[in-house]
Design a protein around this motif. Structure first.
Motif, PDB file in Angstrom:
ATOM      1  N   PRO A   1      11.783  -0.579  -0.013  1.00 38.26           N
ATOM      2  CA  PRO A   1      11.298  -1.936   0.255  1.00 38.26           C
ATOM      3  C   PRO A   1       9.833  -2.149  -0.084  1.00 38.26           C
ATOM      4  CG  PRO A   1      12.726  -1.231   2.039  1.00 38.26           C
ATOM      5  CD  PRO A   1      12.511  -0.028   1.158  1.00 38.26           C
ATOM      6  N   VAL A   2       9.046  -1.081  -0.078  1.00 41.68           N
ATOM      7  CA  VAL A   2       7.648  -1.194  -0.467  1.00 41.68           C
ATOM      8  C   VAL A   2       7.456  -0.813  -1.928  1.00 41.68           C
ATOM      9  CG1 VAL A   2       5.294  -0.405  -0.013  1.00 41.68           C
ATOM     10  CG2 VAL A   2       6.893  -0.741   1.887  1.00 41.68           C
ATOM     11  N   VAL A   3       8.057   0.290  -2.349  1.00 34.90           N
ATOM     12  CA  VAL A   3       7.899   0.754  -3.731  1.00 34.90           C
ATOM     13  C   VAL A   3       8.305  -0.329  -4.727  1.00 34.90           C
ATOM     14  CG1 VAL A   3       8.647   2.455  -5.436  1.00 34.90           C
ATOM     15  CG2 VAL A   3       8.224   3.170  -3.081  1.00 34.90           C
ATOM     16  N   SER A   4       9.387  -1.021  -4.446  1.00 38.10           N
ATOM     17  CA  SER A   4       9.891  -2.039  -5.368  1.00 38.10           C
ATOM     18  C   SER A   4       8.961  -3.242  -5.481  1.00 38.10           C
ATOM     19  CB  SER A   4      11.284  -2.508  -4.931  1.00 38.10           C
ATOM     20  OG  SER A   4      11.233  -3.101  -3.641  1.00 38.10           O
TER      21      SER A   4
ATOM     22  N   VAL B   1       0.828  -1.204   0.000  1.00 35.47           N
ATOM     23  CA  VAL B   1       0.000   0.000   0.000  1.00 35.47           C
ATOM     24  C   VAL B   1       0.861   1.253   0.000  1.00 35.47           C
ATOM     25  CG1 VAL B   1      -1.748   1.310   1.263  1.00 35.47           C
ATOM     26  CG2 VAL B   1      -1.860  -1.200   1.215  1.00 35.47           C
ATOM     27  N   GLY B   2       0.593   2.137  -0.949  1.00 32.91           N
ATOM     28  CA  GLY B   2       1.191   3.465  -0.964  1.00 32.91           C
ATOM     29  C   GLY B   2       0.133   4.500  -0.622  1.00 32.91           C
TER      30      GLY B   2
ATOM     31  N   ILE C   1       3.364  -1.021   4.076  1.00 34.28           N
ATOM     32  CA  ILE C   1       2.667   0.259   3.916  1.00 34.28           C
ATOM     33  C   ILE C   1       3.692   1.386   3.911  1.00 34.28           C
ATOM     34  CG2 ILE C   1       0.777   1.695   4.764  1.00 34.28           C
ATOM     35  CD1 ILE C   1      -0.154  -1.165   4.491  1.00 34.28           C
ATOM     36  N   ILE C   2       3.551   2.323   2.966  1.00 34.94           N
ATOM     37  CA  ILE C   2       4.357   3.543   3.016  1.00 34.94           C
ATOM     38  C   ILE C   2       3.437   4.754   2.936  1.00 34.94           C
ATOM     39  CG2 ILE C   2       6.436   2.526   2.002  1.00 34.94           C
ATOM     40  CD1 ILE C   2       5.713   4.070  -0.604  1.00 34.94           C
ATOM     41  N   SER C   3       3.918   5.860   3.498  1.00 34.42           N
ATOM     42  CA  SER C   3       3.165   7.108   3.421  1.00 34.42           C
ATOM     43  C   SER C   3       4.130   8.274   3.480  1.00 34.42           C
ATOM     44  CB  SER C   3       2.158   7.206   4.574  1.00 34.42           C
ATOM     45  OG  SER C   3       1.382   8.381   4.459  1.00 34.42           O
ATOM     46  N   VAL C   4       3.762   9.363   2.805  1.00 33.21           N
ATOM     47  CA  VAL C   4       4.528  10.601   2.855  1.00 33.21           C
ATOM     48  C   VAL C   4       3.550  11.733   3.158  1.00 33.21           C
ATOM     49  CG1 VAL C   4       5.973  12.231   1.599  1.00 33.21           C
ATOM     50  CG2 VAL C   4       6.256   9.769   1.218  1.00 33.21           C
TER      51      VAL C   4
ATOM     52  N   THR D   1       5.540  -0.746   8.260  1.00 34.70           N
ATOM     53  CA  THR D   1       5.047   0.575   7.873  1.00 34.70           C
ATOM     54  C   THR D   1       6.205   1.560   7.909  1.00 34.70           C
ATOM     55  OG1 THR D   1       2.872   0.120   8.840  1.00 34.70           O
ATOM     56  CG2 THR D   1       3.405   2.418   8.371  1.00 34.70           C
ATOM     57  N   ARG D   2       6.367   2.312   6.831  1.00 33.14           N
ATOM     58  CA  ARG D   2       7.408   3.339   6.757  1.00 33.14           C
ATOM     59  C   ARG D   2       6.774   4.645   6.302  1.00 33.14           C
ATOM     60  NH1 ARG D   2      13.208   0.744   5.041  1.00 33.14           N
ATOM     61  NH2 ARG D   2      13.102  -1.027   6.476  1.00 33.14           N
TER      62      ARG D   2
END
Length: 434
Positions: free
Chosen positions: A411-414, A260-261, A287-290, A316-317
């Motif tokens: 690690p999530v984007v890839s 999840v982005g 999970i990543i979030s900006v 989660t990052r």
């Protein structure tokens, strides 16, 4: 033109269902949810007062124009689609599904991909057995509103023993802030089937003072021995509010991977939960979030173990800049009887501004002795030693920070299973981090 809904109850919800000529049982379901919406309170995420958000402007029914082919899709939608598609695509524009594409090969195998509204009629038995059972209408006011007003949506059924090699893609798009935009995704993977589903939620609202409410839900049912990879990328305008509840129910030896982005530009509440009902079931969540500007976000990831020898891993990052705030919760619950279960979680927050805030809250709730469980959490700034090392190799400080941040999120984007969407994700990250 229909009147925007700002409050409603049993009668209004039923009227909406009847206006769509929905079957009597679905009218009753919406009607009951409409009543619940008048009785239930909003959820109460920690340190996030939702009562201050604009959550009662539900919009009105604004269906998009149906497209006969992908070439007929509106330009802003076409621009978001990867160039190389697999022949499995569904598109929602504002309040309705406007295009569905499924290869003859998949149809011949019994795969079903259609709007959820159509599935309520054409696949009533499967629909009624699963819809709003993992995410219940009586959880809180937002779930009741969703159950009463959902529109368009996606229904995917993968038959027993069928493996779908290429990802199924769904694009949920809004460009009308006055539209009711509440898609529901229902995925049913039958015994020993395999599928990858990619959901993209985007908007192009232009200059508007109106707030679009995206109140969405995902329910995934992974039957015995099945494997579901579910990837989601949300990137809507700052004027939109993103409410996203995701649920999966896993039978014996089933596996789900959440990727999840949560890259939305406005306020957001997301909750991704796996219910490991079966023995040997597995859940892997990344999970990543900006966050930037004055965004306020609550990001929750959960795994509830019922089955013996079930395993969950949650990562989660999040990167917070400017005055953004994120409350990140990781919850592992091991129920009594879930012997040999193993639940692990990690939350990491990188803060790029002294005014940014990120709270990481790892929570373990253990009701069984013979299990393994662990957590790790960290909140901090970009590592000064890493910056110094990169600068000693001739890289500027700005570029060094950019490389470290991308490495932090990679690690999530890839893991995003579509090359075109991965590239788009990198562009979104560049804009948010720039």
């Amino acid at each position: 033109m229909s009147t925007p809904i700002t409050s409603f109850g049993r009668e209004a919800a039923a009227a909406i269902a009847r206006s769509k000529n929905e079957p009597a049982w679905l009218v009753a379901l919406r009607e009951e949810a409409g009543q619940l919406a008048t009785e239930l309170a909003l959820p109460k995420p920690e340190k996030l007062p939702l009562t201050r958000w604009t959550l009662d402007h539900y919009g009105s029914n604004r269906p998009g124009q149906a497209a006969a082919s992908a070439a007929d899709l509106p330009a802003p939608i076409a621009a978001l689609l990867p160039e190389n598609r697999s022949g499995a695509l569904i598109v929602q524009h504002n309040s309705s599904v406007i295009y569905t594409e499924l290869s003859d090969e998949l149809k011949a195998k019994g795969v079903v991909l259609t709007s959820l509204e159509d599935a309520a009629r054409s696949h009533e038995e499967l629909f009624r057995k699963h819809f709003m059972t993992a995410y219940a209408a009586d959880e809180h006011k937002l779930s009741a509103v969703h159950a009463a007003l959902w529109n368009g949506g996606v229904f995917l059924y993968v038959p027993r023993d069928v493996t779908i090699e290429e990802p199924i893609q769904a694009l949920l798009f809004a460009d009308d802030a006055a539209a009711t935009f509440m898609p529901h995704v229902l995925v049913i993977a039958d015994t020993h089937s395999r599928v990858t589903f990619v959901e993209q939620v985007a908007s192009s609202l232009g200059e508007t003072t109106a707030a679009l409410l995206h109140n969405s839900a995902v329910e995934v049912f992974a039957k015995a021995g099945s494997f579901v990879q579910y990837a989601a990328v949300h990137h809507m305008d700052a004027s939109a509010v993103d409410i996203a509840y995701r649920r999966s129910v896993l039978d014996n030896d089933a596996r789900i991977e959440w990727i999840v982005g949560d890259l939305h530009n406005g306020n957001a509440v997301t909750d991704t939960k796996s219910l490991l009902k079966g023995n040997g079931s597995t859940s892997d969540s990344k999970i990543i979030s900006v966050g930037k500007g004055s965004q306020r976000m609550s990001l929750t990831t959960q795994a509830v173990h019922f089955g013996r020898s079930s395993e969950s891993d949650m990562i989660t990052r999040a990167v917070m800049k400017e005055e953004a705030t994120a409350i990140i919760n990781g919850i592992t619950k091991i129920e009594h009887g879930a012997t040999k279960a193993n639940g692990q979680q990690t939350e990491r927050v990188l803060m790029l501004s002294p005014k940014a805030r990120g709270d990481a809250n790892p929570i373990l709730l253990i009701d069984e002795d013979d299990v393994q469980a662990g957590h790790a959490a960290s909140v901090g700034q970009v590592n000064a030693e890493q910056i110094y090392y990169l600068m000693s190799r001739g890289i500027t400080r700005t570029e060094a920070e950019r490389l470290i941040i991308h490495g932090f999120l990679d690690p999530v984007v890839s893991e995003i299973p579509l090359e075109g969407l991965r590239e788009q994700l990198h562009r979104i990250l560049e804009r948010k981090l720039g």
